[in-house]
Design a protein around this motif. Structure first.
Motif, PDB file in Angstrom:
ATOM      1  N   ILE A  19      -2.431 -15.072  -4.791  1.00 50.81           N
ATOM      2  CA  ILE A  19      -1.706 -14.016  -4.075  1.00 50.81           C
ATOM      3  C   ILE A  19      -0.656 -13.371  -4.973  1.00 50.81           C
ATOM      4  O   ILE A  19      -0.398 -12.171  -4.900  1.00 50.81           O
ATOM      5  CB  ILE A  19      -1.042 -14.598  -2.802  1.00 50.81           C
ATOM      6  CG1 ILE A  19      -2.105 -14.841  -1.726  1.00 50.81           C
ATOM      7  CG2 ILE A  19       0.040 -13.671  -2.266  1.00 50.81           C
ATOM      8  CD1 ILE A  19      -1.567 -15.496  -0.470  1.00 50.81           C
ATOM      9  N   TYR A  20      -0.046 -14.174  -5.851  1.00 47.34           N
ATOM     10  CA  TYR A  20       1.094 -13.705  -6.635  1.00 47.34           C
ATOM     11  C   TYR A  20       0.720 -12.737  -7.758  1.00 47.34           C
ATOM     12  O   TYR A  20       1.581 -12.046  -8.279  1.00 47.34           O
ATOM     13  CB  TYR A  20       1.843 -14.899  -7.219  1.00 47.34           C
ATOM     14  CG  TYR A  20       2.613 -15.672  -6.178  1.00 47.34           C
ATOM     15  CD1 TYR A  20       3.841 -15.211  -5.689  1.00 47.34           C
ATOM     16  CD2 TYR A  20       2.110 -16.851  -5.653  1.00 47.34           C
ATOM     17  CE1 TYR A  20       4.538 -15.906  -4.736  1.00 47.34           C
ATOM     18  CE2 TYR A  20       2.796 -17.563  -4.686  1.00 47.34           C
ATOM     19  CZ  TYR A  20       4.012 -17.084  -4.225  1.00 47.34           C
ATOM     20  OH  TYR A  20       4.694 -17.774  -3.260  1.00 47.34           O
TER      21      TYR A  20
ATOM     22  N   GLU B 206      -4.179  -0.599   0.189  1.00 42.38           N
ATOM     23  CA  GLU B 206      -4.809  -0.921  -1.090  1.00 42.38           C
ATOM     24  C   GLU B 206      -3.920  -1.782  -1.980  1.00 42.38           C
ATOM     25  O   GLU B 206      -4.402  -2.689  -2.658  1.00 42.38           O
ATOM     26  CB  GLU B 206      -5.179   0.375  -1.826  1.00 42.38           C
ATOM     27  CG  GLU B 206      -5.864   0.158  -3.181  1.00 42.38           C
ATOM     28  CD  GLU B 206      -7.151  -0.627  -3.072  1.00 42.38           C
ATOM     29  OE1 GLU B 206      -7.466  -1.363  -4.029  1.00 42.38           O
ATOM     30  OE2 GLU B 206      -7.837  -0.518  -2.035  1.00 42.38           O
ATOM     31  N   GLU B 207      -2.598  -1.525  -1.968  1.00 45.25           N
ATOM     32  CA  GLU B 207      -1.712  -2.255  -2.876  1.00 45.25           C
ATOM     33  C   GLU B 207      -1.548  -3.725  -2.501  1.00 45.25           C
ATOM     34  O   GLU B 207      -1.044  -4.518  -3.302  1.00 45.25           O
ATOM     35  CB  GLU B 207      -0.339  -1.574  -2.960  1.00 45.25           C
ATOM     36  CG  GLU B 207       0.383  -1.412  -1.632  1.00 45.25           C
ATOM     37  CD  GLU B 207       0.113  -0.054  -1.016  1.00 45.25           C
ATOM     38  OE1 GLU B 207       1.027   0.472  -0.357  1.00 45.25           O
ATOM     39  OE2 GLU B 207      -0.999   0.475  -1.208  1.00 45.25           O
ATOM     40  N   ILE B 208      -1.966  -4.113  -1.283  1.00 46.54           N
ATOM     41  CA  ILE B 208      -1.908  -5.537  -0.911  1.00 46.54           C
ATOM     42  C   ILE B 208      -3.288  -6.072  -0.537  1.00 46.54           C
ATOM     43  O   ILE B 208      -3.409  -7.180  -0.005  1.00 46.54           O
ATOM     44  CB  ILE B 208      -0.921  -5.786   0.252  1.00 46.54           C
ATOM     45  CG1 ILE B 208      -1.350  -5.011   1.501  1.00 46.54           C
ATOM     46  CG2 ILE B 208       0.499  -5.450  -0.157  1.00 46.54           C
ATOM     47  CD1 ILE B 208      -0.591  -5.415   2.758  1.00 46.54           C
ATOM     48  N   SER B 209      -4.343  -5.293  -0.821  1.00 44.00           N
ATOM     49  CA  SER B 209      -5.694  -5.729  -0.441  1.00 44.00           C
ATOM     50  C   SER B 209      -6.107  -6.988  -1.197  1.00 44.00           C
ATOM     51  O   SER B 209      -6.800  -7.852  -0.656  1.00 44.00           O
ATOM     52  CB  SER B 209      -6.706  -4.607  -0.684  1.00 44.00           C
ATOM     53  OG  SER B 209      -6.802  -4.292  -2.070  1.00 44.00           O
ATOM     54  N   GLY B 210      -5.670  -7.100  -2.460  1.00 47.97           N
ATOM     55  CA  GLY B 210      -5.985  -8.298  -3.234  1.00 47.97           C
ATOM     56  C   GLY B 210      -5.311  -9.526  -2.648  1.00 47.97           C
ATOM     57  O   GLY B 210      -5.913 -10.608  -2.566  1.00 47.97           O
ATOM     58  N   GLN B 211      -4.055  -9.388  -2.228  1.00 45.70           N
ATOM     59  CA  GLN B 211      -3.343 -10.498  -1.590  1.00 45.70           C
ATOM     60  C   GLN B 211      -4.046 -10.917  -0.303  1.00 45.70           C
ATOM     61  O   GLN B 211      -4.139 -12.116   0.006  1.00 45.70           O
ATOM     62  CB  GLN B 211      -1.898 -10.088  -1.284  1.00 45.70           C
ATOM     63  CG  GLN B 211      -1.059  -9.818  -2.523  1.00 45.70           C
ATOM     64  CD  GLN B 211       0.357  -9.379  -2.164  1.00 45.70           C
ATOM     65  OE1 GLN B 211       0.672  -9.176  -0.998  1.00 45.70           O
ATOM     66  NE2 GLN B 211       1.193  -9.226  -3.171  1.00 45.70           N
ATOM     67  N   ALA B 212      -4.541  -9.934   0.438  1.00 44.47           N
ATOM     68  CA  ALA B 212      -5.267 -10.230   1.679  1.00 44.47           C
ATOM     69  C   ALA B 212      -6.529 -11.035   1.383  1.00 44.47           C
ATOM     70  O   ALA B 212      -6.859 -11.995   2.101  1.00 44.47           O
ATOM     71  CB  ALA B 212      -5.615  -8.934   2.403  1.00 44.47           C
ATOM     72  N   ILE B 213      -7.255 -10.673   0.329  1.00 47.40           N
ATOM     73  CA  ILE B 213      -8.464 -11.397  -0.052  1.00 47.40           C
ATOM     74  C   ILE B 213      -8.122 -12.816  -0.499  1.00 47.40           C
ATOM     75  O   ILE B 213      -8.829 -13.779  -0.164  1.00 47.40           O
ATOM     76  CB  ILE B 213      -9.213 -10.635  -1.166  1.00 47.40           C
ATOM     77  CG1 ILE B 213      -9.835  -9.356  -0.595  1.00 47.40           C
ATOM     78  CG2 ILE B 213     -10.299 -11.505  -1.802  1.00 47.40           C
ATOM     79  CD1 ILE B 213     -10.393  -8.416  -1.634  1.00 47.40           C
ATOM     80  N   SER B 214      -7.023 -12.978  -1.233  1.00 45.55           N
ATOM     81  CA  SER B 214      -6.600 -14.309  -1.678  1.00 45.55           C
ATOM     82  C   SER B 214      -6.264 -15.203  -0.490  1.00 45.55           C
ATOM     83  O   SER B 214      -6.670 -16.365  -0.434  1.00 45.55           O
ATOM     84  CB  SER B 214      -5.382 -14.199  -2.605  1.00 45.55           C
ATOM     85  OG  SER B 214      -5.724 -13.558  -3.812  1.00 45.55           O
TER      86      SER B 214
END
Length: 409
Positions: free
Chosen positions: A67-68, A339-347
């Motif tokens: 997430i980080y 979009e800017e937190i979509s990666g954190q959501a996937i993690s």
């Protein structure tokens, strides 16, 4: 111009498929070469189990750690480093070190392949597809992995048959990871990462944790993966209860390992995008299908000529579950996460969704050890139905949330 962009997407998609087919070969080398690994590394079953358990624990909590950085470091850096990192670690495995060094090796494998690679590659594949083709792109991604897995495994089996050396297999996998890592570095484009608050880049992502829609997608994945873990016990179910022949078991194994993965992904993706117009709604259909199929398997009598019926329903079960696994992250596009937190959501979804790895295999195995014969499998199947019902409840809330947002738009 559009055709050039589309061709580049196809190239990136193909290379990512190949990379995903290769990067997990070393961490899971025991799936195909269990005995050669055991003999070459001088390990007993408990030691191999301990290595895999430690790696599984690191993998699950590694998703949380990702997430980080997932939305803060370019995929052009993370994906190649992950592949090359696994390859270099494999070169150390090539020296056949001692047991404690092997534990470290498998921890490093887990960090590179799961914590660093997996969430980033899922986000990248998601971004390659449009909103109305998420089911198909994840379905074909899983199918491509199955096809490339088959090619790689057959190639390595041929190599092993000629040299009878597990070190050659390890070297082949290691070099493949390094080479694909280098190639993919020159293919991927670098994103320009921006931060709304540079002083708080490492602050815990409260927004994602508090996001109801992300938690619903995570719960959807959790129930699906808990059911997926049950596939492992379908082959012994057929063999122990219905005395299915070894030839039929071999056919099922091939179907499950390779054939179903190549069929189920595109089929599920097509149904999700074209028939149901929603990956989330396809999961509702899948949970209902799983519940019905498993109920039939519970009601099948032990006596009588029911082995062919049992085999048929096991294949249907595996087909549905494999299609669900291929589409685990497809609903992410439907919840319209920023979009800017979509990666954190996937993690976060990976951490919650894959957490059955920590307890499901142990739970299912203990049940079968404690309750012998058909009773043990019926109890196991009841648990799978329980996860299916839980999945339906969570999925209903997810669909209601998505429909509500669409009406607002």
């Amino acid at each position: 111009m559009k055709s050039e962009i589309r061709i580049k997407k196809y190239i990136i998609f193909t290379v990512l498929t190949m990379a995903t087919g290769v990067i997990y070969k070393l961490p899971y080398i025991q799936d195909v070469f269990y005995v050669p690994i055991q003999e070459s590394l001088n390990l007993n079953h408990s030691q191999i189990g301990n290595m895999l358990s430690v790696a599984g624990f690191i993998s699950v909590f590694g998703f949380l750690g990702s997430i980080y950085f997932i939305d803060k470091i370019s995929k052009k850096i993370v994906i190649p480093i992950s592949l090359i990192g696994v390859g270099i670690t494999g070169l150390y495995l090539y020296t056949l070190p001692g047991y404690f060094s092997l534990i470290i090796i498998w921890i490093v494998f887990a960090l590179f392949s799961d914590m660093f690679y997996w969430p980033v590659v899922v986000k990248t594949v998601k971004d390659l597809g449009e909103k109305n083709e998420q089911g198909r792109i994840f379905g074909f991604f899983e199918a491509g992995r199955g096809l490339f897995d088959t090619i790689v495994v057959l190639s390595v089996l041929y190599l092993f048959s000629k040299t009878n050396s597990i070190r050659d297999v390890i070297l082949f996998y290691s070099i493949s990871c390094i080479l694909i890592g280098i190639v993919i570095y020159f293919i991927l484009e670098k994103e320009y990462i921006t931060y709304t608050n540079k002083k708080n880049k490492l602050r815990f992502p409260i927004e994602v944790i508090k996001s109801k829609e992300v938690l619903l997608v995570s719960g959807n994945i959790f129930c699906s993966y808990a059911i997926y873990c049950g596939i492992t016990y379908m082959m012994p179910f057929l063999q122990n209860i219905y005395d299915v022949s070894l030839v039929s078991i071999g056919i099922y194994s091939m179907l499950n390992q390779y054939g179903l993965k190549m069929i189920a992904g595109p089929l599920g993706g097509y149904l999700a995008d074209r028939k149901f117009k929603s990956a989330s709604k396809y999961f509702r259909f899948s949970f209902m299908g799983i519940i019905l199929v498993v109920i039939v398997m519970i009601l099948l009598p032990e006596e009588g000529n029911t082995s062919n019926i049992g085999f048929l329903f096991v294949v249907v079960f595996s087909l549905i579950v494999s299609s669900m696994k291929a589409l685990l992250f497809a609903p992410m596009e439907e919840i319209k996460i920023r979009e800017e937190i979509s990666g954190q959501a996937i993690s976060l979804a990976s951490f919650i969704g894959y957490s059955p790895l920590i307890f499901c295999y142990s739970l299912y195995g203990n049940i079968l050890d404690k309750f012998s014969g058909l009773l043990g499998y019926r109890i196991l199947f009841c648990i799978l139905i329980g996860f299916g019902i839980m999945g339906l409840v969570i999925n209903k809330k997810l669909i209601n949330y998505i429909d509500l947002n669409q009406r607002k738009d």
